[in-house]
Design a protein around this motif. Structure first.
Motif, PDB file in Angstrom:
ATOM      1  N   LEU A  96      -0.814 -19.784   4.804  1.00  0.00           N
ATOM      2  CA  LEU A  96      -0.524 -20.625   3.653  1.00  0.00           C
ATOM      3  C   LEU A  96       0.464 -19.911   2.747  1.00  0.00           C
ATOM      4  CD1 LEU A  96      -4.117 -21.944   2.893  1.00  0.00           C
ATOM      5  CD2 LEU A  96      -2.281 -23.121   4.101  1.00  0.00           C
ATOM      6  N   PRO A  97       1.333 -20.625   2.068  1.00  0.00           N
ATOM      7  CA  PRO A  97       2.389 -19.956   1.278  1.00  0.00           C
ATOM      8  C   PRO A  97       1.855 -19.018   0.206  1.00  0.00           C
ATOM      9  CG  PRO A  97       2.898 -22.290   1.595  1.00  0.00           C
ATOM     10  CD  PRO A  97       1.512 -22.089   2.119  1.00  0.00           C
ATOM     11  N   HIS A  98       0.722 -19.377  -0.424  1.00  0.00           N
ATOM     12  CA  HIS A  98       0.251 -18.609  -1.569  1.00  0.00           C
ATOM     13  C   HIS A  98      -0.685 -17.471  -1.194  1.00  0.00           C
ATOM     14  CE1 HIS A  98      -2.949 -21.555  -0.750  1.00  0.00           C
ATOM     15  NE2 HIS A  98      -3.753 -20.607  -1.162  1.00  0.00           N
ATOM     16  N   GLU A  99      -0.998 -17.283   0.090  1.00  0.00           N
ATOM     17  CA  GLU A  99      -2.056 -16.361   0.484  1.00  0.00           C
ATOM     18  C   GLU A  99      -1.822 -14.924   0.021  1.00  0.00           C
ATOM     19  OE1 GLU A  99      -2.579 -16.674   4.666  1.00  0.00           O
ATOM     20  OE2 GLU A  99      -4.047 -18.290   4.522  1.00  0.00           O
ATOM     21  N   GLY A 100      -0.589 -14.452   0.102  1.00  0.00           N
ATOM     22  CA  GLY A 100      -0.335 -13.047  -0.196  1.00  0.00           C
ATOM     23  C   GLY A 100      -0.236 -12.714  -1.672  1.00  0.00           C
ATOM     24  N   LEU A 101      -0.086 -13.709  -2.549  1.00  0.00           N
ATOM     25  CA  LEU A 101       0.163 -13.412  -3.965  1.00  0.00           C
ATOM     26  C   LEU A 101      -1.020 -12.745  -4.660  1.00  0.00           C
ATOM     27  CD1 LEU A 101       2.208 -16.541  -5.107  1.00  0.00           C
ATOM     28  CD2 LEU A 101       3.024 -14.229  -4.699  1.00  0.00           C
ATOM     29  N   PRO A 102      -2.224 -13.346  -4.666  1.00  0.00           N
ATOM     30  CA  PRO A 102      -3.331 -12.676  -5.357  1.00  0.00           C
ATOM     31  C   PRO A 102      -3.687 -11.332  -4.728  1.00  0.00           C
ATOM     32  CG  PRO A 102      -3.847 -14.985  -4.887  1.00  0.00           C
ATOM     33  CD  PRO A 102      -2.628 -14.646  -4.115  1.00  0.00           C
ATOM     34  N   PHE A 103      -3.534 -11.223  -3.406  1.00  0.00           N
ATOM     35  CA  PHE A 103      -3.875  -9.967  -2.745  1.00  0.00           C
ATOM     36  C   PHE A 103      -2.916  -8.860  -3.152  1.00  0.00           C
ATOM     37  CE2 PHE A 103      -4.831  -7.570   1.350  1.00  0.00           C
ATOM     38  CZ  PHE A 103      -6.104  -7.220   0.923  1.00  0.00           C
ATOM     39  N   TRP A 104      -1.696  -9.228  -3.537  1.00  0.00           N
ATOM     40  CA  TRP A 104      -0.765  -8.215  -4.051  1.00  0.00           C
ATOM     41  C   TRP A 104      -1.305  -7.588  -5.328  1.00  0.00           C
ATOM     42  CZ3 TRP A 104       1.709  -7.555  -8.664  1.00  0.00           C
ATOM     43  CH2 TRP A 104       2.708  -6.568  -8.703  1.00  0.00           C
ATOM     44  N   LEU A 105      -2.010  -8.356  -6.156  1.00  0.00           N
ATOM     45  CA  LEU A 105      -2.588  -7.807  -7.380  1.00  0.00           C
ATOM     46  C   LEU A 105      -3.610  -6.719  -7.086  1.00  0.00           C
ATOM     47  CD1 LEU A 105      -3.080 -11.068  -9.485  1.00  0.00           C
ATOM     48  CD2 LEU A 105      -1.467  -9.217  -9.960  1.00  0.00           C
ATOM     49  N   VAL A 106      -4.283  -6.796  -5.948  1.00  0.00           N
ATOM     50  CA  VAL A 106      -5.223  -5.746  -5.567  1.00  0.00           C
ATOM     51  C   VAL A 106      -4.473  -4.435  -5.337  1.00  0.00           C
ATOM     52  CG1 VAL A 106      -6.961  -5.067  -3.866  1.00  0.00           C
ATOM     53  CG2 VAL A 106      -6.761  -7.460  -4.550  1.00  0.00           C
ATOM     54  N   ARG A 107      -3.333  -4.524  -4.678  1.00  0.00           N
ATOM     55  CA  ARG A 107      -2.519  -3.326  -4.460  1.00  0.00           C
ATOM     56  C   ARG A 107      -2.017  -2.767  -5.785  1.00  0.00           C
ATOM     57  NH1 ARG A 107       2.816  -4.025  -1.072  1.00  0.00           N
ATOM     58  NH2 ARG A 107       1.476  -5.610  -0.141  1.00  0.00           N
ATOM     59  N   TRP A 108      -1.627  -3.649  -6.698  1.00  0.00           N
ATOM     60  CA  TRP A 108      -1.157  -3.208  -8.020  1.00  0.00           C
ATOM     61  C   TRP A 108      -2.297  -2.559  -8.803  1.00  0.00           C
ATOM     62  CZ3 TRP A 108       2.652  -1.771 -10.871  1.00  0.00           C
ATOM     63  CH2 TRP A 108       2.612  -1.870 -12.258  1.00  0.00           C
ATOM     64  N   LEU A 109      -3.502  -3.083  -8.691  1.00  0.00           N
ATOM     65  CA  LEU A 109      -4.655  -2.478  -9.358  1.00  0.00           C
ATOM     66  C   LEU A 109      -4.928  -1.091  -8.790  1.00  0.00           C
ATOM     67  CD1 LEU A 109      -7.177  -2.408 -11.127  1.00  0.00           C
ATOM     68  CD2 LEU A 109      -8.350  -3.799  -9.409  1.00  0.00           C
ATOM     69  N   LEU A 110      -4.870  -0.943  -7.471  1.00  0.00           N
ATOM     70  CA  LEU A 110      -5.074   0.370  -6.861  1.00  0.00           C
ATOM     71  C   LEU A 110      -4.019   1.353  -7.344  1.00  0.00           C
ATOM     72  CD1 LEU A 110      -6.540   2.152  -4.747  1.00  0.00           C
ATOM     73  CD2 LEU A 110      -4.900   1.300  -3.064  1.00  0.00           C
ATOM     74  N   PHE A 111      -2.785   0.904  -7.462  1.00  0.00           N
ATOM     75  CA  PHE A 111      -1.714   1.778  -7.967  1.00  0.00           C
ATOM     76  C   PHE A 111      -2.013   2.220  -9.389  1.00  0.00           C
ATOM     77  CE2 PHE A 111       2.103   2.044 -10.602  1.00  0.00           C
ATOM     78  CZ  PHE A 111       2.751   3.119  -9.997  1.00  0.00           C
ATOM     79  N   ARG A 112      -2.375   1.273 -10.256  1.00  0.00           N
ATOM     80  CA  ARG A 112      -2.673   1.627 -11.651  1.00  0.00           C
ATOM     81  C   ARG A 112      -3.827   2.614 -11.737  1.00  0.00           C
ATOM     82  NH1 ARG A 112      -4.388  -3.746 -13.143  1.00  0.00           N
ATOM     83  NH2 ARG A 112      -5.414  -2.637 -14.847  1.00  0.00           N
ATOM     84  N   LEU A 113      -4.864   2.386 -10.949  1.00  0.00           N
ATOM     85  CA  LEU A 113      -6.041   3.252 -10.980  1.00  0.00           C
ATOM     86  C   LEU A 113      -5.691   4.679 -10.572  1.00  0.00           C
ATOM     87  CD1 LEU A 113      -9.151   3.730 -11.076  1.00  0.00           C
ATOM     88  CD2 LEU A 113      -9.203   2.979  -8.693  1.00  0.00           C
ATOM     89  N   MET A 114      -5.009   4.829  -9.447  1.00  0.00           N
ATOM     90  CA  MET A 114      -4.741   6.167  -8.935  1.00  0.00           C
ATOM     91  C   MET A 114      -3.668   6.885  -9.751  1.00  0.00           C
ATOM     92  SD  MET A 114      -7.023   6.086  -6.748  1.00  0.00           S
ATOM     93  CE  MET A 114      -6.771   7.807  -6.367  1.00  0.00           C
ATOM     94  N   PHE A 115      -2.581   6.197 -10.087  1.00  0.00           N
ATOM     95  CA  PHE A 115      -1.497   6.848 -10.827  1.00  0.00           C
ATOM     96  C   PHE A 115      -1.976   7.301 -12.201  1.00  0.00           C
ATOM     97  CE2 PHE A 115       2.370   6.811 -13.468  1.00  0.00           C
ATOM     98  CZ  PHE A 115       3.159   7.685 -12.734  1.00  0.00           C
ATOM     99  N   ALA A 116      -2.703   6.430 -12.900  1.00  0.00           N
ATOM    100  CA  ALA A 116      -3.200   6.807 -14.224  1.00  0.00           C
ATOM    101  C   ALA A 116      -4.216   7.939 -14.128  1.00  0.00           C
ATOM    102  CB  ALA A 116      -3.827   5.589 -14.907  1.00  0.00           C
ATOM    103  N   SER A 117      -5.067   7.921 -13.100  1.00  0.00           N
ATOM    104  CA  SER A 117      -6.060   8.989 -12.947  1.00  0.00           C
ATOM    105  C   SER A 117      -5.396  10.334 -12.721  1.00  0.00           C
ATOM    106  CB  SER A 117      -7.001   8.661 -11.785  1.00  0.00           C
ATOM    107  OG  SER A 117      -7.741   7.491 -12.045  1.00  0.00           O
TER     108      SER A 117
END
Length: 736
Positions: A192-213
């Protein structure tokens, strides 16, 4: 482009599993923490302020406002939410149809309700309990809301992380589940066209968590992080170490320092690779994060936090990696065009350049030198705090633009997928879904920029004002938070530990030993993951300062003097192990000790300790000093509890469940849930395997004619070619 359907399913199952552990762990502690006889009774949490129902619900979004309509008090409502959350999460973990947005919305709302309820607890009382929130290595400022007293037992960074991840699961979960055969195809086929969009936010959250830590370890100016000696203290001084932490503590100092270097590498240098266009770089970043989290799980009891971080790393995977079969590459000899071969070569060169750059930067900035005589690798920081601050100012805003570029690529990919949809009705439906989820993804990304930019004040001030307004409008919903784990090391001169003592006459004192935190020097550290004993955690925080910084401690002393069983169960689940189970003590006091791990060779001892000072003076019921402290902290609640019908069916059902589960120790209960999930999964796998191996006659089909023996090799090659073709092309049309 590899698809992400399998990683998304893995993510949804992982989120459900973490919710199950979180709700079950909370359920076991509600009577002692928030019950009528608990340390901080929940009936003081939610009191109507004379506002309208919907305004009150928006300002304090919790389902516990509806508890009185069910004939329940606040603590009973919290128990009901925890039980329902556990059961619902267990169902989503086991049954694929329950991995639906509505189910994850209910899980998120239930956990938010518990967090919001605890936030409002005695929030008007004077307190300095935010001291350790600001200075501790585990907890750092999250938002302005994080400085209220009511979060003392509930508001940890992993609680915020679970809320943010849970809301993302609402967007990631599909509205309609596809059959397994379609789900296994992966790739762009049928996506489906929209499938990857919300899952990208999970990757962005992981980046924020690790980089800030990683960044906050250096911006805190903690001398142990800058001296690369943090891990020489960490294993011994963390809240709840495991037996493996004792072994890790006695490793060579050079290995501890090298481990700190590896930590900085994994948390600061590797996270930008989450958005790399080369999938092997993303997979390398995935395995680096997994290695770090597994080592933390082995050496420390951090409840569900590391499990949740592992769940976030699924955003770095793809269907191709999860469905790869060993040895399959040997049969793929399809010719490729020269542009594709050139692109592959350039990708490989770029990948090698990235690895070389990481290796060079690590050696250069941490002065790595091999000592062949001592068989060691020496390291030291070769940059200053000013240089690091300037570097952080330089890279923080580009990391934001990196996120913008990556999100823009996801949006363009989604639009391209939308153009491939055939039929005006499916195309209209896909356009609506893409518009809604695309707008939600962009909005959540903008909201997350505000807490993320806290790592660098200048970048925070340069953000678009609309992002600040949007973040402030929904801040109480915990949709995005700032993170910064292990910010500072504490207990450099020995781990401070508070030891409670009771007495019947004020002369002979008996120590009150907790189930999980260090006390008896001969008792080995426990393994309690994924359970979080919240009282034991707060006892660790309390030891970092005077007792006046932890007002709840006075209430704990009062409950022990009163002999309240719900609180005693937090200390010893088997009440017979509590030294004053027959009669409450007449006096209670607390001493502060310093603990160290024992040295190798010391028989039957895990710890050494030394008395430091008196932490809490001896008090008894009716003692003027105790009454003054209770009054000072607003812990005297003179209002009588609201009358409820104890004979209602719901109240009796809650009481029966509590009676059945209370004898089980919380870690055992959570491990039992995990074992039950494993047993059901094995049964499901066996049933599927049996159905696949059943003969065509058992399925009511005609047996197919056997192939000739001399065509076995050709048929095997044709079958392999067909499988390879079907995994990279769109599904074949069904026969009429």
């Amino acid at each position: 482009m590899a698809g992400s359907r399998l990683p998304r399913q893995l993510f949804l199952q992982g989120v459900a599993g973490v919710f199950m552990f979180a709700f079950a762990s909370l359920y076991t502690q509600i009577p002692g923490l928030y019950g009528p006889e608990g340390i901080l009774p929940a009936r003081r949490m939610l009191r109507p302020q004379g506002k309208g129902h919907w305004q009150q619900l928006w300002e304090t979004p919790t389902l516990l406002w509806e508890a009185p309509r069910l004939g329940l008090d606040t603590a009973q409502g919290l128990e009901l939410l925890s039980l329902l959350g556990t059961v619902l999460a267990l169902g989503a973990l086991l049954l694929r149809p329950l991995r639906h947005p509505l189910v994850y919305l209910l899980l998120w709302a239930a956990y938010l309700s518990a967090c919001q309820a605890s936030r409002t607890l005695i929030s008007s009382s004077p307190s300095h309990s935010h001291f350790y929130l600001l200075e501790d290595r585990h907890i750092c400022p999250l938002t302005a809301l994080s400085l209220q007293v009511g979060q003392v037992f509930f508001y940890f960074q992993w609680d915020s992380l679970l809320l943010e991840t849970g809301f993302l699961a609402v967007l990631v979960a599909p509205l309609r589940q596809f059959p397994n055969r379609k789900q296994a195809q992966g790739g762009l086929t049928g996506a489906l066209p929209h499938e990857g969009l919300p899952f990208w936010l999970v990757r962005w959250l992981l980046f924020r968590l690790m980089f800030a830590s990683g960044v906050v370890k250096l911006t805190s100016r903690c001398p142990t992080w800058w001296g690369l000696t943090a891990l020489t203290y960490h294993y011994e001084t963390q809240c709840l170490p495991t037996p493996a932490a004792w072994l890790a503590h006695h490793l060579p100092v050079w290995l501890h320092k090298l481990s700190v270097v590896a930590t900085f590498l994994i948390e600061i240098a590797v996270p930008p690779l989450f958005f790399a266009p080369i999938r092997r770089l993303r997979l390398a970043a995935f395995y680096a994060q997994v290695l770090l989290q597994v080592l933390i799980i082995i050496t420390g009891n951090y409840n569900f936090f590391n499990l949740l971080t592992l769940v976030l790393t699924t955003a770095l995977l793809d269907d191709q990696h999860l469905t790869a079969e060993p040895g399959l590459g040997r049969y793929k000899k399809t010719p490729t065009s020269w542009p594709k071969a050139l692109l592959t070569t350039l990708s490989l060169l770029l990948e090698l350049a990235v690895y070389g750059l990481l290796a060079y930067g690590t050696v250069h900035y941490f002065g790595l030198e091999v000592d062949w005589q001592e068989h060691a690798i020496h390291s030291r920081t070769t940059f200053t705090f000013h240089q690091f601050s300037q570097w952080l100012k330089t890279v923080t805003l580009p990391t934001v633009w990196l996120g913008v570029a990556s999100l823009a690529w996801e949006l363009l990919t989604a639009l391209w997928r939308w153009t491939q949809v055939r039929g005006w009705l499916p195309k209209l439906r896909a356009a609506i879904q893409l518009s809604i989820l695309g707008a939600a993804t962009v909005a959540l990304f903008l909201i997350s920029l505000v807490p993320y930019s806290y790592v660098e004040p200048e970048t925070h001030g340069r953000l678009w004002t609309g992002a600040h307004r949007l973040s402030g409008a929904v801040g109480h919903l915990q949709l995005a938070n700032s993170y910064g784990l292990f910010r500072r090391m504490t207990g450099l001169g020995g781990r401070p530990e508070v030891v409670l003592e009771g007495s019947y006459n004020g002369h002979h004192w008996t120590e009150i030993e907790f189930m999980y935190k260090p006390g008896n020097v001969s008792r080995p550290p426990p393994v309690v993951v994924p359970h979080q004993p919240r009282l034991d955690w707060q006892m660790w925080f309390a030891a970092l300062g005077p007792h006046t910084h932890s007002p709840w401690f006075t209430s704990l002393v009062l409950r022990l003097l009163q002999g309240k069983e719900p609180v005693i169960h937090l200390i010893q689940n088997n009440i017979t192990r509590y030294p004053f189970h027959k009669q409450p003590p007449a006096y209670i006091r607390a001493q502060r000790y310093k603990y160290w791990f024992s040295q190798p060779g010391e028989q039957s001892r895990w710890w050494r300790r030394q008395w430091v000072e008196e932490f809490f003076p001896p008090v008894s019921l009716g003692d003027p000093a105790l009454e003054t402290l209770l009054r000072q902290f607003g812990l005297q609640d003179k209002s009588p509890p609201r009358a409820r019908n104890p004979r209602s069916a719901l109240v009796q059902a809650l009481h029966w469940v509590r009676t059945q589960l209370s004898p089980i120790e919380p870690p055992t209960l959570l491990w039992g849930l995990l074992g039950a999930v494993g047993a059901v999964r094995v049964m499901q796998a066996l049933l599927v395997s049996r159905s696949l191996r059943s003969s065509p006659q058992d399925r009511g089909e005609k047996p197919k004619p056997a192939l000739k023996k001399n065509s076995g090799a050709a048929s095997e090659q044709a079958s392999r070619a067909t499988n390879n073709f079907s995994s990279s092309s769109r599904p074949a049309r069904q026969k009429k």
